[in-house]
Structure formats: C-alpha cells, structure tokens
Motif scaffolding. Structure first.
Motif, PDB file in Angstrom:
ATOM      1  N   VAL A   1      29.608 -18.098  17.690  1.00 25.59           N
ATOM      2  CA  VAL A   1      30.377 -17.736  16.070  1.00 25.59           C
ATOM      3  C   VAL A   1      31.735 -17.515  16.094  1.00 25.59           C
ATOM      4  O   VAL A   1      31.718 -16.525  17.419  1.00 25.59           O
ATOM      5  N   SER A   2      32.477 -18.099  15.585  1.00 25.93           N
ATOM      6  CA  SER A   2      33.706 -17.502  15.856  1.00 25.93           C
ATOM      7  C   SER A   2      34.057 -16.054  14.846  1.00 25.93           C
ATOM      8  O   SER A   2      33.410 -16.001  13.544  1.00 25.93           O
ATOM      9  N   ARG A   3      35.021 -14.934  15.688  1.00 26.55           N
ATOM     10  CA  ARG A   3      35.227 -14.133  14.779  1.00 26.55           C
ATOM     11  C   ARG A   3      36.141 -14.439  13.300  1.00 26.55           C
ATOM     12  O   ARG A   3      35.834 -14.084  12.594  1.00 26.55           O
ATOM     13  N   ASP A   4      36.809 -15.185  13.332  1.00 30.92           N
ATOM     14  CA  ASP A   4      37.517 -15.992  11.854  1.00 30.92           C
ATOM     15  C   ASP A   4      36.362 -16.382  11.052  1.00 30.92           C
ATOM     16  O   ASP A   4      36.078 -15.944   9.706  1.00 30.92           O
ATOM     17  N   ASN A   5      34.890 -17.248  11.476  1.00 26.66           N
ATOM     18  CA  ASN A   5      33.475 -17.315  10.780  1.00 26.66           C
ATOM     19  C   ASN A   5      33.503 -16.101  10.144  1.00 26.66           C
ATOM     20  O   ASN A   5      33.037 -15.710   9.049  1.00 26.66           O
ATOM     21  N   VAL A   6      33.313 -14.933  10.888  1.00 22.59           N
ATOM     22  CA  VAL A   6      32.588 -13.790  10.767  1.00 22.59           C
ATOM     23  C   VAL A   6      32.887 -12.500   9.491  1.00 22.59           C
ATOM     24  O   VAL A   6      33.158 -12.191   8.459  1.00 22.59           O
ATOM     25  N   ALA A   7      34.755 -13.134   9.619  1.00 26.39           N
ATOM     26  CA  ALA A   7      35.790 -12.132   8.721  1.00 26.39           C
ATOM     27  C   ALA A   7      35.923 -12.876   7.253  1.00 26.39           C
ATOM     28  O   ALA A   7      35.070 -12.203   6.394  1.00 26.39           O
ATOM     29  N   THR A   8      35.545 -14.080   7.395  1.00 26.11           N
ATOM     30  CA  THR A   8      35.453 -15.020   6.295  1.00 26.11           C
ATOM     31  C   THR A   8      34.319 -14.426   5.639  1.00 26.11           C
ATOM     32  O   THR A   8      33.862 -14.543   4.700  1.00 26.11           O
ATOM     33  N   ALA A   9      32.523 -14.536   6.169  1.00 28.91           N
ATOM     34  CA  ALA A   9      31.446 -13.876   5.700  1.00 28.91           C
ATOM     35  C   ALA A   9      31.121 -12.646   4.978  1.00 28.91           C
ATOM     36  O   ALA A   9      31.133 -12.364   3.923  1.00 28.91           O
ATOM     37  N   ILE A  10      32.017 -12.085   5.780  1.00 28.38           N
ATOM     38  CA  ILE A  10      32.685 -10.070   5.528  1.00 28.38           C
ATOM     39  C   ILE A  10      32.843  -9.933   4.469  1.00 28.38           C
ATOM     40  O   ILE A  10      32.656  -9.964   3.240  1.00 28.38           O
ATOM     41  N   LEU A  11      33.931 -10.873   4.350  1.00 30.19           N
ATOM     42  CA  LEU A  11      34.868 -10.642   2.882  1.00 30.19           C
ATOM     43  C   LEU A  11      34.240 -11.789   1.764  1.00 30.19           C
ATOM     44  O   LEU A  11      34.522 -11.404   0.349  1.00 30.19           O
ATOM     45  N   THR A  12      33.289 -12.811   1.798  1.00 32.56           N
ATOM     46  CA  THR A  12      32.404 -13.061   0.958  1.00 32.56           C
ATOM     47  C   THR A  12      31.401 -12.223   0.477  1.00 32.56           C
ATOM     48  O   THR A  12      31.354 -12.071  -0.521  1.00 32.56           O
ATOM     49  N   LEU A  13      31.431 -11.763   1.675  1.00 32.20           N
ATOM     50  CA  LEU A  13      29.438 -10.607   0.818  1.00 32.20           C
ATOM     51  C   LEU A  13      30.617  -9.513  -0.356  1.00 32.20           C
ATOM     52  O   LEU A  13      30.133  -8.652  -0.225  1.00 32.20           O
ATOM     53  N   LEU A  14      31.389  -8.931   0.746  1.00 29.37           N
ATOM     54  CA  LEU A  14      32.451  -8.129  -0.397  1.00 29.37           C
ATOM     55  C   LEU A  14      32.541  -8.191  -1.862  1.00 29.37           C
ATOM     56  O   LEU A  14      32.361  -7.542  -2.900  1.00 29.37           O
ATOM     57  N   LYS A  15      32.779  -9.709  -2.296  1.00 36.60           N
ATOM     58  CA  LYS A  15      32.918  -9.754  -3.331  1.00 36.60           C
ATOM     59  C   LYS A  15      31.902  -9.923  -4.491  1.00 36.60           C
ATOM     60  O   LYS A  15      32.474 -10.552  -5.484  1.00 36.60           O
ATOM     61  N   ARG A  16      30.600 -10.130  -4.022  1.00 37.84           N
ATOM     62  CA  ARG A  16      29.661 -10.361  -4.316  1.00 37.84           C
ATOM     63  C   ARG A  16      28.792  -8.579  -4.536  1.00 37.84           C
ATOM     64  O   ARG A  16      29.169  -8.538  -4.147  1.00 37.84           O
ATOM     65  N   GLN A  17      28.551  -8.852  -6.028  1.00 41.46           N
ATOM     66  CA  GLN A  17      27.489  -7.796  -6.453  1.00 41.46           C
ATOM     67  C   GLN A  17      26.194  -8.191  -6.237  1.00 41.46           C
ATOM     68  O   GLN A  17      25.229  -8.708  -6.991  1.00 41.46           O
ATOM     69  N   THR A  18      26.185  -7.384  -5.392  1.00 42.95           N
ATOM     70  CA  THR A  18      24.571  -7.217  -5.179  1.00 42.95           C
ATOM     71  C   THR A  18      24.350  -5.748  -3.949  1.00 42.95           C
ATOM     72  O   THR A  18      24.410  -5.557  -4.234  1.00 42.95           O
ATOM     73  N   SER A  19      22.610  -5.530  -4.571  1.00 46.26           N
ATOM     74  CA  SER A  19      21.868  -3.762  -4.371  1.00 46.26           C
ATOM     75  C   SER A  19      21.058  -4.306  -3.781  1.00 46.26           C
ATOM     76  O   SER A  19      20.562  -3.389  -3.353  1.00 46.26           O
ATOM     77  N   ALA A  20      20.718  -5.954  -3.518  1.00 44.29           N
ATOM     78  CA  ALA A  20      19.757  -5.609  -2.255  1.00 44.29           C
ATOM     79  C   ALA A  20      19.862  -5.481  -1.205  1.00 44.29           C
ATOM     80  O   ALA A  20      20.520  -6.073  -0.693  1.00 44.29           O
ATOM     81  N   PRO A  21      19.350  -4.748  -0.089  1.00 43.90           N
ATOM     82  CA  PRO A  21      19.327  -4.354   1.330  1.00 43.90           C
ATOM     83  C   PRO A  21      19.174  -6.335   2.191  1.00 43.90           C
ATOM     84  O   PRO A  21      18.531  -6.351   2.120  1.00 43.90           O
ATOM     85  N   GLU A  22      19.924  -6.281   3.074  1.00 45.21           N
ATOM     86  CA  GLU A  22      19.858  -7.952   3.608  1.00 45.21           C
ATOM     87  C   GLU A  22      20.043  -7.610   4.789  1.00 45.21           C
ATOM     88  O   GLU A  22      21.311  -6.767   5.484  1.00 45.21           O
ATOM     89  N   GLU A  23      19.617  -8.396   6.171  1.00 44.50           N
ATOM     90  CA  GLU A  23      20.036  -8.892   7.197  1.00 44.50           C
ATOM     91  C   GLU A  23      20.316 -10.271   7.634  1.00 44.50           C
ATOM     92  O   GLU A  23      19.315 -11.025   6.936  1.00 44.50           O
ATOM     93  N   ILE A  24      21.255 -10.612   7.766  1.00 42.26           N
ATOM     94  CA  ILE A  24      21.389 -12.021   7.537  1.00 42.26           C
ATOM     95  C   ILE A  24      22.381 -11.951   9.274  1.00 42.26           C
ATOM     96  O   ILE A  24      23.541 -12.088   9.513  1.00 42.26           O
ATOM     97  N   VAL A  25      22.292 -13.391   9.761  1.00 42.78           N
ATOM     98  CA  VAL A  25      22.178 -13.909  11.292  1.00 42.78           C
ATOM     99  C   VAL A  25      23.353 -14.882  11.222  1.00 42.78           C
ATOM    100  O   VAL A  25      23.615 -15.619   9.913  1.00 42.78           O
ATOM    101  N   LEU A  26      24.363 -14.491  11.413  1.00 41.54           N
ATOM    102  CA  LEU A  26      25.910 -15.457  11.641  1.00 41.54           C
ATOM    103  C   LEU A  26      25.870 -16.401  13.053  1.00 41.54           C
ATOM    104  O   LEU A  26      26.178 -15.467  13.725  1.00 41.54           O
ATOM    105  N   LEU A  27      25.574 -17.591  12.677  1.00 42.33           N
ATOM    106  CA  LEU A  27      26.322 -18.784  13.800  1.00 42.33           C
ATOM    107  C   LEU A  27      26.969 -19.729  13.654  1.00 42.33           C
ATOM    108  O   LEU A  27      26.973 -19.757  12.139  1.00 42.33           O
ATOM    109  N   GLU A  28      27.558 -20.512  14.330  1.00 38.70           N
ATOM    110  CA  GLU A  28      27.906 -21.968  13.957  1.00 38.70           C
ATOM    111  C   GLU A  28      27.153 -22.355  13.105  1.00 38.70           C
ATOM    112  O   GLU A  28      26.158 -22.968  13.838  1.00 38.70           O
ATOM    113  N   GLY A  29      27.372 -23.233  11.928  1.00 38.07           N
ATOM    114  CA  GLY A  29      26.476 -24.486  11.590  1.00 38.07           C
ATOM    115  C   GLY A  29      27.649 -25.261  10.463  1.00 38.07           C
ATOM    116  O   GLY A  29      28.368 -25.299  10.445  1.00 38.07           O
ATOM    117  N   ASP A  30      26.711 -25.896   9.696  1.00 38.79           N
ATOM    118  CA  ASP A  30      27.308 -26.854   8.955  1.00 38.79           C
ATOM    119  C   ASP A  30      26.961 -26.339   7.586  1.00 38.79           C
ATOM    120  O   ASP A  30      27.276 -27.174   6.735  1.00 38.79           O
TER     121      ASP A  30
END
Length: 208
Positions: A171-200
């Motif tokens: 997975v690219s570091r760019d995509n990881v950063a984008t994923a983090i920023l997307t999650l920061l903007k999302r309002q949720t309280s449920a604990p999560e574990e999220i796999v991040l790999l290149e995909g479609d």
C-alpha cells in the motif's frame, strides 16, 4: 477540532500533514527538533516540541483526536523499539485519556502475529501488538490501521480492506495518509481495525 500527529516528521506523517493542510483540517505536528519546523511552517501546519522518550504532556492540550504514526521499524536497536513503539505509544494513550481526548488512531502493522513476520522485525511487531492491545483496553474511541508493505508509489485513492481479496500486500504511503485523513473527518465511536492494501475501491467510499 485539532488533531495531534505523533510521528509527523515521518514519511506517512508528512504526507498526512500536507493533505490536512490542503483540505483545511486543523492538525498539530509533534516534532523533536526545531529544524523540522521549516517544512511544517511552509505548509501552514502548527508544530509543538515533544519527545516520545521524554517530555510530551503539554502537546496534547487543546486537541480532540490523536494520530500515532511514529515507529522505529527494524533498523534501530531493541532499546529504541521498546521506548518508541511500546512505551511511547502507551504513554501517548495514557496522556490522551488524561487530557480528555476522545479518539485515537493508531497506525500499526498488518502482522498481528509477530512470529509470522520477518525475523528482523519481530521485536518491533511484538511492541506494536502490545501497544495495540493497550489501546484496545484503554476505553478510548479508537481505530487501528493495519497497512501492508509500505511503498512510495503515488497515491491512487483506491484501497482494499479485505486481505483475502487483495492482489498485493503493498500500500502506498500516500493512500495511508488519505485513509487517515478520511477517518479523522468521520464521526464514529465504534472501535475498528482496518486493513489497508492497494485495491480498486475509492477510499472516501470505503472509509467515509
């Protein structure tokens, strides 16, 4: 709302701060060396001096979320791994809780079983596993991100979160950063574990 970035001067941290600045999301970059301020000043990101192996209580003041993307990796000695990836992460969780911060995002590793990871990385993987467990037991709202093998390829904006369906372990570091920023903007309280790999799958649709 301000998000504290621990590990801001790392390869994912810098990308995250750049993307946050471009999107208008307020972040505070924790740095250990004043010389690192030049980069963050150039992109309009607030900095604060702090050290995972020393004083960092003050850096949490006024923040609502924390991203922990610091890591010693496999290139340092076991002592540094313990101080940064284990004790540093645990201290960050404790201080976040003490300061009333509601949410903690941990950038971890795809290897949940250290014995199945590369031998030279096993002490690091053990530290990450223990730090993840500490966060899970902390009572904080949290997300644990499990990226695959990190690359410097340009971000595609697309990921796969199901390891069994992924065509690559990267997975690219760019995509990881984008994923983090997307999650920061999302309002949720449920604990999560999220796999991040290149995909479609578009990141904003999967995680937004």
């Amino acid at each position: 709302m301000t998000t504290l970035i621990i590990g801001a001067n790392g390869q994912i941290g810098r990308r995250l701060c750049e993307q946050a600045a471009q999107s208008g999301h307020a972040v505070r970059a924790m740095v250990r060396d004043e010389q690192q301020n030049t980069f963050f000043d150039s992109i309009g990101v607030e900095t604060v001096m702090g050290d995972l192996t020393g004083d960092m209580d003050h850096v949490f003041e006024g923040c609502d979320q924390v991203v922990f993307t610091a890591g010693s990796g496999g290139a340092t000695g076991l002592d540094h791994t313990l101080m940064v990836d284990l004790n540093g992460a645990m201290r960050a969780v404790d201080l976040a809780r003490e300061h009333g911060i509601r949410r903690f995002l941990m950038v971890s590793t795809l290897h949940v079983d250290p014995l199945k990871g590369p031998e030279k990385l096993r002490p690091y993987l053990v530290a990450k596993r223990a730090a993840d467990a500490y966060l899970q037991a902390s009572g904080l709202e949290h997300v644990i991100l499990r990226p695959g093998r990190l690359s410097d390829d340009p971000g595609t904006g697309h990921i796969e979160t199901d390891q069994s369906r992924a065509s690559t372990g990267d997975v690219s570091r760019d995509n990881v950063a984008t994923a983090i920023l997307t999650l920061l903007k999302r309002q949720t309280s449920a604990p999560e574990e999220i796999v991040l790999l290149e995909g479609d799958h578009p990141i904003d649709q999967v995680l937004g």
